[in-house]
Design an enzyme around this catalytic site. Structure first.
Site, PDB file in Angstrom:
ATOM      1  N   HIS A  84       0.835  -1.211   0.000  1.00 51.36           N
ATOM      2  CA  HIS A  84       0.000   0.000   0.000  1.00 51.36           C
ATOM      3  C   HIS A  84       0.865   1.254   0.000  1.00 51.36           C
ATOM      4  O   HIS A  84       0.597   2.204  -0.759  1.00 51.36           O
ATOM      5  CB  HIS A  84      -0.919   0.008   1.222  1.00 51.36           C
ATOM      6  CG  HIS A  84      -1.731   1.251   1.356  1.00 51.36           C
ATOM      7  ND1 HIS A  84      -2.957   1.416   0.746  1.00 51.36           N
ATOM      8  CD2 HIS A  84      -1.490   2.427   2.019  1.00 51.36           C
ATOM      9  CE1 HIS A  84      -3.429   2.610   1.021  1.00 51.36           C
ATOM     10  NE2 HIS A  84      -2.557   3.252   1.799  1.00 51.36           N
ATOM     11  N   GLU A  85       1.894   1.270   0.832  1.00 45.29           N
ATOM     12  CA  GLU A  85       2.777   2.440   0.876  1.00 45.29           C
ATOM     13  C   GLU A  85       3.548   2.599  -0.431  1.00 45.29           C
ATOM     14  O   GLU A  85       3.780   3.726  -0.884  1.00 45.29           O
ATOM     15  CB  GLU A  85       3.733   2.335   2.067  1.00 45.29           C
ATOM     16  CG  GLU A  85       3.049   2.288   3.427  1.00 45.29           C
ATOM     17  CD  GLU A  85       2.024   3.386   3.617  1.00 45.29           C
ATOM     18  OE1 GLU A  85       2.211   4.497   3.077  1.00 45.29           O
ATOM     19  OE2 GLU A  85       1.013   3.147   4.304  1.00 45.29           O
ATOM     20  N   HIS A 108       1.597   4.497  -2.952  1.00 47.70           N
ATOM     21  CA  HIS A 108       1.737   5.957  -2.900  1.00 47.70           C
ATOM     22  C   HIS A 108       2.988   6.417  -3.651  1.00 47.70           C
ATOM     23  O   HIS A 108       2.976   7.467  -4.308  1.00 47.70           O
ATOM     24  CB  HIS A 108       1.815   6.422  -1.444  1.00 47.70           C
ATOM     25  CG  HIS A 108       0.520   6.333  -0.709  1.00 47.70           C
ATOM     26  ND1 HIS A 108      -0.657   6.877  -1.191  1.00 47.70           N
ATOM     27  CD2 HIS A 108       0.211   5.761   0.487  1.00 47.70           C
ATOM     28  CE1 HIS A 108      -1.633   6.634  -0.338  1.00 47.70           C
ATOM     29  NE2 HIS A 108      -1.134   5.965   0.690  1.00 47.70           N
TER      30      HIS A 108
END
Length: 224
Positions: free
Chosen positions: A95-96, A99
């Protein structure tokens, strides 16, 4: 009735969302992935496979304190995620990285959120003083100024939603395409990502409820 709805949004929704995240994370932090890669290894693999070599990965303190720092091009993963070899660790790490991929590709909502961040921070810190001052002094103009500044913080919360959902969608695609998880592991990974998303939805709902309360105060003050 309105008070009960407001009370439920302000207190019950955030508590429920936080509890859901912690229970889901705890459950899937005990379920290993078929690849047995650590969160840090997952993050590096996805970055490399997407041709992103200027982003570093660091271990940070705290539980679920994971985040991507676009200014310094750093993905910071909490200890359990950085070293973990579980579904939860892979999902959060991916998920990070989502980004970081957004940043690399110039994702519009991420750029808008970054530009809005200073105003939202100022609005969040200063609005409460203006609002309290407006209420105590019965000065609707001061209250309105506080509401406008607080609205910037609320806008930031809602702009965050598509950024987070998009990062999770990218994470799922990357985890499968890079072979970190198998197709039969997708459902479990999605549960981790969906639970995490609830905290952002809860935050946005709480912020909106607060904004509406202040607006009703303003309307009531001007009807007196």
């Amino acid at each position: 009735m309105e008070f009960l709805i407001y009370f439920a949004i302000i207190l019950i929704v955030p508590i429920w969302a936080s509890s859901r995240v912690k229970s889901t994370y705890k459950k899937y932090s005990k379920v290993p992935t078929s690849s047995s890669m650590t969160g840090a290894e997952v993050a590096r693999k996805i970055l490399n496979d997407n041709g992103i070599f200027d982003v570093t990965i660091e271990e940070t303190r705290g539980m679920l304190s994971d985040h991507y720092d676009p200014r310094n091009k750093v993905i910071r993963l909490s200890r359990d995620i950085y070293h973990g070899r579980s579904m939860a660790a892979s999902a959060v790490a991916a998920h990070e990285v989502g980004h970081a991929i957004q940043d690399d590709q110039g994702y519009a909502f991420l750029k808008f959120r970054s530009s809005l961040a200073p105003l939202a921070s100022f609005g969040s810190n200063s609005s409460i003083f203006l609002i309290i001052g407006g209420i105590l002094l019965s000065w609707s103009g001061l209250l309105l100024a506080g509401i406008v500044f607080f609205a910037l913080a609320v806008l930031f919360q809602f702009v965050t939603l598509p950024v987070e959902f998009d990062a999770s969608n990218r994470a799922m695609g990357q985890l499968v395409s890079t072979g970190v998880i198998r197709n039969d592991e997708e459902r479990q990974t999605k549960k981790v990502l969906n639970a995490a998303a609830l905290t952002y939805v809860a935050g946005a709902l709480v912020a909106l409820a607060e904004l509406l309360r202040f607006v009703f105060m303003f309307v009531g003050m001007n009807q007196e």
